[in-house]
Scaffold this active site. Structure first.
Site, PDB file in Angstrom:
ATOM      1  CB  VAL A 169     -13.684  -2.763   1.524  1.00 22.24           C
ATOM      2  CG1 VAL A 169     -13.122  -1.371   1.757  1.00 22.24           C
ATOM      3  CG2 VAL A 169     -14.513  -2.792   0.239  1.00 22.24           C
ATOM      4  CB  THR A 177      -0.868  -0.023   1.280  1.00 22.63           C
ATOM      5  OG1 THR A 177      -1.810  -1.073   1.146  1.00 22.63           O
ATOM      6  CG2 THR A 177      -1.598   1.280   1.520  1.00 22.63           C
ATOM      7  N   GLY A 216      -5.313  -5.091   7.028  1.00 22.60           N
ATOM      8  CA  GLY A 216      -6.374  -4.105   7.142  1.00 22.60           C
ATOM      9  C   GLY A 216      -7.486  -4.430   8.123  1.00 22.60           C
TER      10      GLY A 216
HETATM   11  N1  ASP Z   1      -3.833  -2.283   4.505  1.00 27.96           N
HETATM   12  C1  ASP Z   1      -4.073  -2.839   3.212  1.00 27.96           C
HETATM   13  C2  ASP Z   1      -5.343  -3.611   3.241  1.00 27.96           C
HETATM   14  O1  ASP Z   1      -5.563  -4.334   4.180  1.00 27.96           O
HETATM   15  C3  ASP Z   1      -2.968  -3.712   2.758  1.00 27.96           C
HETATM   16  C4  ASP Z   1      -1.622  -3.065   2.723  1.00 27.96           C
HETATM   17  O2  ASP Z   1      -1.300  -2.259   3.586  1.00 27.96           O
HETATM   18  O3  ASP Z   1      -0.853  -3.361   1.794  1.00 27.96           O
HETATM   19  O4  ASP Z   1      -6.085  -3.534   2.294  1.00 27.96           O
END
Ligand code: ASP
Length: 346
Positions: free
Chosen positions: A241, A212, A266
């Site tokens: 999501v 991310t 997430g």
């Molecule tokens: N936080 C993101 C999610 O759970 C994943 C990530 O940080 O790469 O969608």
């Protein structure tokens, strides 16, 4: 006398036009970015790949620095930084996003203005080239905060944002990651149904590297902003999501406290309402950013079984970049010219 008066008035007028519309150029600014946290180990990285990441982070920082240096807003800076990383296939956002179980790229993004607490986000979009810009359009051009799927895509199209064929987001590495994840998934199912695979490591239905991207900034006007963009987690199912587009979980900004962008597993960020919790600890508990951020990211998050990291900058320009994973792509730049780009644990 009259002539003098006119000259003096013209001088004043000229002065007022010459006022920096962009703010006091002596004030400080701070920009912090991340490109994801996870199992990022030096011994698994080639020098070329390491350099590619460092260069990409550096480029994003320079993009935001140009804006902030000239008195531009924190909102413009975080959007531009995130766009720069969305366009780079190295990161799990925009081009280079991970694949869902169905073999699609479903993107989430959010942006928040710390001055007004205005926020916008999109989730599960498949055709918007820069989801962070769509999130900003939701914030500024609609009465809503969050839009999903087809509706968000139609809105982005109406707003004249760049729309691409879903195949634009394909990258071979991410496709391979999905095949690996699916294989692990079916092995786990075999194990669950009574077959013996005792040496099998529990895949936990998640990626061990998150890519991310996010940016937080304090601008010369004293305003804070945050933005986050992601493809989510490899092999995600059923329209899952993550935290990135959930205001208060993976993205949050408040001029009274700080601006935050998270990266990690997430589901745990959502359950902890992680970013807003830190903000509340600062606002109501009078805690310092670094203490509140460490409490949530280094203690609460792993205590529930989650992991990841966070970047934040507070209203006074203090920075926090805690992570409880092996590494986090991260960097910051300040008005003083002080700059840092790092990948691994110190
Ligand atoms: N936080 C993101 C999610 O759970 C994943 C990530 O940080 O790469 O969608």
């Amino acid at each position: 006398m009259k002539k003098l008066f006119i000259i003096f008035s013209l001088f004043l007028l000229n002065k007022s036009f010459a006022q920096p519309v962009t703010g006091n150029l002596n004030n400080k600014f701070v920009l912090v970015i991340h490109g994801g946290a996870g199992t990022i180990l030096k011994n698994q990285m080639t020098p070329e790949r390491e350099k590619a990441y460092m260069d990409a982070l550096d480029k994003a920082l320079q993009t935001g620095n140009e804006i902030l240096k000239n008195g531009g807003t924190a909102l413009d800076a975080v959007e531009a930084c995130v766009r720069s990383m969305e366009d780079n296939p190295l990161f799990n956002a925009g081009k280079g996003a991970v694949f869902t179980n169905e073999g699609k790229n479903e993107l989430d993004a959010a942006i928040m203005d710390g001055k007004t607490l205005a926020a916008g986000s999109v989730a599960g979009v498949t055709t918007i080239k820069n989801p962070v810009t769509a999130a900003r359009a939701v914030m500024e051009k609609s009465p809503h905060v969050m839009m999903t799927g087809k509706g968000a895509e139609n809105f982005a199209m109406q707003q004249g944002l760049e729309i691409v064929d879903p195949s634009y987001f394909y990258t071979e590495n991410r496709w391979k990651d999905l095949q690996k994840a699916k294989q692990q998934d079916s092995l786990l199912q075999l194990k669950d149904s009574g077959n013996r695979h005792s040496s099998l490591k529990q895949p936990e239905n998640r990626d061990d590297k998150y890519g991310t991207v996010g940016a937080v900034a304090l601008d010369r006007h004293g305003n804070l902003a945050a933005a986050t963009s992601t493809g989510g987690m490899t092999n995600k199912k059923f329209g899952r999501v993550g935290d990135a587009p959930i205001i208060g979980a993976g993205t949050y900004a408040n001029n009274k406290t700080a601006a935050f962008s998270g990266t990690g597993w997430g589901e745990f960020y959502i359950r902890l309402v992680l970013a807003k919790s830190i903000s509340d600890m600062m606002e109501f508990g009078k805690m310092k950013l670094i203490d509140a951020a460490n409490e949530l990211v280094m203690k609460k998050l792993p205590s529930l079984g989650g992991d990841g990291g966070l970047i934040a900058v507070d209203k006074d320009g203090n920075i926090a970049m805690p992570f409880c994973t092996e590494g986090m792509y991260r960097g910051f730049i300040k008005n003083t010219g002080e700059k840092s780009v790092k990948i691994y644990k110190e």
